[in-house]
Design an enzyme around this catalytic site. Structure first.
Site, PDB file in Angstrom:
ATOM      1  N   ASP A   1      14.352   8.074  -3.935  1.00  0.00           N
ATOM      2  CA  ASP A   1      15.437   9.079  -3.459  1.00  0.00           C
ATOM      3  C   ASP A   1      16.537   8.348  -3.341  1.00  0.00           C
ATOM      4  O   ASP A   1      16.645   6.948  -3.666  1.00  0.00           O
ATOM      5  CB  ASP A   1      14.811   9.578  -1.809  1.00  0.00           C
TER       6      ASP A   1
ATOM      7  N   ASP B   1      23.148  13.297  -3.283  1.00  0.00           N
ATOM      8  CA  ASP B   1      23.670  14.873  -3.190  1.00  0.00           C
ATOM      9  C   ASP B   1      24.221  14.827  -1.806  1.00  0.00           C
ATOM     10  O   ASP B   1      24.174  13.729  -1.183  1.00  0.00           O
ATOM     11  CB  ASP B   1      22.350  15.577  -3.090  1.00  0.00           C
TER      12      ASP B   1
ATOM     13  N   GLY C   1      17.881  19.579   2.136  1.00  0.00           N
ATOM     14  CA  GLY C   1      18.267  20.140   3.479  1.00  0.00           C
ATOM     15  C   GLY C   1      17.356  21.053   4.301  1.00  0.00           C
ATOM     16  O   GLY C   1      17.987  21.644   5.088  1.00  0.00           O
TER      17      GLY C   1
END
Ligand code: GUN
Length: 696
Positions: A83, A118, A191
């Site tokens: 990530d 992101d 999210g």
């Protein structure tokens, strides 16, 4: 077997293949609760996820990763996903690293699948803020793909908060970006951690459905931060392929055990709620007495085992077409999950316009409606996607007979519902059906099943005839309102109704001759109805084809060969009651519409007709010499396909002039065929060009 939107997949990377659905355990490079090497060797975990930002930030880790690579740093030979620091920016405010810098770092340390930076869309943000998160993430995508270069596969996260339109828009934007070498390899749904922490599962599934409306089927979907086994069956049934989670370690630190049905505190346990090799030789009291660190490592092992075991169970359920049933069973484990499950069922039953509705419809249409296996009864049975599909086909394509066994062709005089007996109805109800028809030839005969009314002609179609339910349900008569709804769906609402209890040997007026004539007429209607329902042939065409039809029967009195004229055209499929075509049968159906479907690049549009004809797959010229001889159709060789293709049902393979190349059974939907390049699109039963090809 296609059940819900679940699928089994293979993601190829430089360090091996990930067989999905699967979970990437999170490794914190600073705290390795379970060593990656042990995960690889003991638990056969062949992919994990770690954080490139944490590695980048710590000088020692960064230098070691840059010098020897991430696989050496973690001592792990499998697939490493990383990530990017977005989650840290959500937790701590901001991160210091640049958009290209973090991708370049992931590339330089030899990561297999990295993640772009992101913008995290929190559920409590305003719509404008979420719009910005979606736009900014999409704006960063081209530079991120460029920085990844040739070897690093990249995750393209889909943000969008709680807004279904923004999730769909984010999916579209992220999927359309193409880099020099490729687009994004995987699309994580971002999210969602704050939703899972508060058990807001309804919103989680809404987001998954919305995002899937615009993500093509060949792009795997990852639920970022989702790792509780309770959520796996439902998420997989709705199309999730990858999961990742630190839950196994975090919950262990809190003395909590993961189980497939929820979380259990070590607290006052006397015995274990689920078994694992990690805990098998200890009692809960012995584990409680352990030193804190030792205890949390032991519980982390248990949690990882349970997680892996539940994923294995889910994969097996996808394989044998029972993942929806597993999701249904698990939904009873938690009120919040149940609420979410029921919400999903509502979307399926009353599809509305918008991304969630679109995904719901696609999910229903992609399932195999007909299955040979038994169907377990439950209160939710009517809402299972494959039964919604089957019932939708029945409502849309079935028509009342146009002519009757006595040669008349007027409208029906009455509807008779047969009740009181279970399958096989050809044994338990045929006599009563024949007497009803002898008494009044213009009778539509239906059977009452625990999941609704079906025409008698479909008595051997599974799952209707394979419902596994208590005996008492077969005797139950549907209530009047339910009957009205079913009759309306079948277009029979305006006809007088009788209900007949099935008799083993009904007394009646029908003589042997009439009985034989009625039986022949029922057989013909069965073929007409199945051709209409499952092959989209219009009832008028099916009637013309079956004029003078004859059938050879098995010892158990079922049709096994069906001849039109003196040609063997159809072999009914005994395990599920559907139809198999012979090559001659395929030619007869092809002759009704000897054209080619439009190509995918011209846009596939669903036909307006309820009976657009047997679905066709348009084959590339290169594959004709193989498929024409009887080899299977591989997805990459399909140029177009009719949208009404049904997985598991007959279809034709044609060339660009509409000539018949082969016929077989669809193994994928038209949507899958438009995007996938590997795997079988059509299981071919017979090539249609053997003679021509042998000559050349
Ligand atoms: N981990 C959990 N959620 C997210 C997210 O939205 N984005 C990224 N990059 N990582 C995550």
């Amino acid at each position: 077997m296609r059940d819900g939107a679940a699928r089994l997949g293979r993601l190829h990377t430089r360090h091996g293949v990930l067989d999905t659905p699967m979970l990437l355990p999170v490794i914190n490079p600073n705290i390795r609760t379970i060593e990656p090497r042990e995960m690889w060797e003991k638990y056969r975990v062949n992919g994990l996820i770690t954080n490139s930002y944490v590695t980048w930030k710590h000088e020692k880790l960064r230098e070691s990763a840059l010098a020897d690579g991430i696989h050496a740093l973690l001592d792990y030979p499998g697939v490493i996903v990383t990530d990017s620091g977005t989650f840290q920016s959500y937790v701590y405010g901001d991160v210091e690293v640049g958009v290209e810098e973090i991708v370049e770092f992931q590339r330089d340390i030899g990561v297999d699948v990295g993640t772009m930076l992101d913008v995290f869309g929190r559920p409590d943000m305003s719509r404008e803020e979420i719009e910005h998160a979606v736009e900014e993430t999409a704006a960063r995508a081209p530079a991120s793909l460029a920085a990844a270069g040739e070897n690093l596969l990249l995750n393209g996260p889909v943000q969008g908060g709680l807004h279904e339109d923004l999730r769909a828009e984010a999916g579209r934007l992220m999927c359309e970006v193409e880099g020099e070498h490729r687009g994004f390899a995987v699309h994580p749904i971002g999210g969602i951690v704050p939703l899972m922490e508060r058990q807001r599962y309804r919103e989680l599934f809404e987001i998954l459905l919305a995002a899937r409306a615009t993500i093509p089927p060949n792009r795997p979907i990852h639920l970022f931060g989702c790792g509780h086994p309770l959520l796996f069956p439902m998420s997989i049934a709705l199309g999730a392929d990858l999961f990742d989670s630190a839950a196994y370690a975090l919950f262990a630190r809190d003395d909590r055990l993961l189980t497939p049905t929820g979380t259990v505190k070590l607290g006052e346990l006397t015995e274990w709620p689920t078994h694992s090799t990690a805990l098998f030789s200890y009692t809960p009291a012995e584990v409680r007495a352990m030193e804190r660190n030792e205890r949390s490592v032991l519980l982390a092992h248990h949690n990882l085992e349970i997680t892996q075991a539940e994923l294995a169970r889910c994969r097996e359920a996808v394989r044998n077409g029972t993942i929806w049933r597993l999701a249904e069973q698990r939904s009873h484990a938690s009120p919040r999950l149940r609420e979410a499950f029921e919400w999903v069922l509502e979307q399926f039953e009353e599809t509305e316009e918008g991304p969630v509705g679109e995904s719901s419809l696609r999910t229903i249409a992609s399932t195999d409606p007909v299955r040979g296996s038994s169907e377990q009864f439950s209160d939710d049975i009517d809402s299972r996607p494959h039964l919604l599909h089957l019932n939708a086909l029945l409502a849309m394509r079935w028509r009342r007979p146009g002519s009757w066994w006595d040669g008349s062709s007027n409208s029906p005089e009455r509807v008779v519902i047969l009740t009181g007996e279970g399958p096989p109805w050809r044994d338990t109800a045929l006599g009563t059906a024949i007497e009803a028809l002898a008494d009044e030839p213009r009778t539509v005969v239906l059977i009452s099943t625990p999941i609704g009314l079906i025409p008698f002609t479909l008595e051997d179609v599974s799952p209707w005839c394979h419902i596994d339910c208590p005996e008492s349900l077969w005797n139950m008569i549907l209530d009047e309102d339910e009957i009205d709804v079913w009759l309306d769906d079948l277009g029979l609402g305006d006809i007088p109704l009788d209900i007949h209890i099935c008799q083993p040997d009904p007394e009646g007026e029908a003589g042997a001759e009439n009985r034989a004539a009625i039986r022949t007429w029922i057989d013909r209607c069965a073929i007409v109805d199945k051709l209409s329902l499952l092959c989209a042939i219009s009832p008028e065409d099916a009637c013309s084809l079956t004029e003078g039809m004859t059938a050879r029967r098995s010892r158990t009195d079922r049709m096994i060969n069906v001849n039109f004229g003196d040609e063997h055209c159809i072999s009914p499929r005994l395990p599920d009651g559907a139809l198999s075509l012979t090559l001659i049968g395929a030619r007869r159906l092809h002759a009704l519409n000897p054209t080619a479907p439009s190509r995918f690049d011209e846009g596939v549009t669903a036909s307006d007709s309820d009976h657009p004809g047997i679905p066709r797959v348009l084959l590339m010229d290169d594959a004709i010499p193989f498929v024409g001889l009887g080899r299977n159709v591989i997805q990459g060789f399909v140029l177009g396909a009719d949208a009404h293709l049904i997985v598991g049902q007959p279809c034709l393979v044609v060339d660009s002039h509409g000539n018949l190349v082969a016929h077989g059974t669809a193994n994928a939907t038209a949507d899958d065929m438009a995007f996938f390049t590997k795997g079988i699109a059509v299981k071919v039963r017979d090539g249609a060009m053997k003679d021509e090809l042998k000559e050349t």
